[in-house]
Design an enzyme around this catalytic site. Structure first.
Site, mmCIF file in Angstrom:
data_model
loop_
_atom_site.group_PDB
_atom_site.id
_atom_site.type_symbol
_atom_site.label_atom_id
_atom_site.label_comp_id
_atom_site.label_asym_id
_atom_site.label_seq_id
_atom_site.Cartn_x
_atom_site.Cartn_y
_atom_site.Cartn_z
ATOM 1 C CB SER A 157 103.863 -7.420 25.291
ATOM 2 O OG SER A 157 103.575 -5.283 25.593
ATOM 3 C CE1 TYR A 158 96.133 -4.749 21.833
ATOM 4 C CE2 TYR A 158 97.550 -6.021 20.425
ATOM 5 C CZ TYR A 158 96.420 -5.921 20.767
ATOM 6 O OH TYR A 158 94.586 -5.538 20.277
ATOM 7 C CB SER A 159 101.714 -9.302 19.272
ATOM 8 O OG SER A 159 102.008 -10.809 18.252
#
Length: 263
Positions: A157-159
């Site tokens: 999700s962060y990526s």
């Protein structure tokens, strides 16, 4: 080198702690007038008071970045106080799940971090750009991450959010360059601090049955320079991108990671 930032109005999101506080102090040291923006006003007030005690101007504006009308109002407050907005530094963001695969990540977790890290920056850019276009001058610096350049297992999700922010950055750069506005992306690697030590190193330590200190050293060995980035490294990169020293750079990715993204 004189970056010629004295008197510039810098609108900074996420200014209260970590790299955000380092960026705030650095822009204040260069003589900028500051608009410090975020949802938790109580957390921002101490750094604002510190800046004011040093003889610099700073105002605090409460704003939930995922709410577009609040971002519009924050930009209006900045113009009402200082008459212009010269610089936007989007620091605020979240890390999302650490150590979870994409299959394990819930839709809610994914959507939450993408909304904050992409939508929040979109809202602030959209809010400040009319003032920058009117004055035919502006510098926008989006603080992203190297996981938006190489990807990372366990950080889906962060990526995804940081890849998305790169796209937003480049599209805006193409659209507003004609108005003498630069839009760039500063990509920290792992930055030493509580989030790195308590989440990233702790997760690796649990998985490999090593100490958090050993985990930090393993991360350092992944980088060409064999050292972890610190907050001031990011602040220095933001100063460069916000100054006219970088006047001919726009739509660029600047990794500040000791040489990880390029490996």
């Amino acid at each position: 080198m004189d970056l010629n930032l004295a008197g510039r109005v810098a609108f900074i999101t996420g200014p209260a702690k970590g790299m955000g506080a380092a960026i705030t102090r650095s822009f204040a040291d260069e003589g900028c007038r500051l608009v410090l923006v975020g949802r938790d006003v109580a957390a921002i007030e101490p750094i604002a008071e510190e800046v004011q005690a040093s003889g610099r101007e700073a105002i605090v504006v409460r704003c939930d970045l995922i709410d577009a009308p609040q971002c519009d109002e924050a930009a209006k407050a900045a113009v009402a106080r200082f008459g212009r907005i010269d610089i936007l530094v989007n620091v605020a963001g979240g890390s999302g799940p650490v150590g979870k695969s994409g299959v394990e990540t819930t839709p809610e977790e994914f959507e939450e971090i993408v909304r904050l890290n992409v939508n929040g920056c979109f809202h602030t850019m959209r809010a400040v750009l009319p003032a920058m276009i009117k004055q035919r001058y502006g510098k926008i610096v989006n603080v992203g991450g190297t996981f938006g350049m190489r990807g990372r297992a366990g950080r889906v999700s962060y990526s995804a959010s940081k890849w998305g922010l790169r796209g937003v950055t480049k599209s805006f750069a193409l659209e507003v360059g004609q108005h003498n506005i630069n839009v760039n992306y500063v990509a920290p690697g792992m930055v030493d601090g509580p989030r790195f030590r308590d989440k990233v190193c702790a997760d690796m330590a649990r998985r490999l049955n090593i100490t958090p200190e050993e985990a930090a050293e393993r991360h350092a060995q992944d980088y060409a320079l064999r050292r972890i980035t610190v907050d001031q490294d990011i602040a220095n990169a933001c100063l460069f991108m916000a100054s006219d020293v970088s006047r001919q750079i726009t739509g660029a990715d600047l990794p500040v990671d000791g040489g990880w993204a390029m490996l």
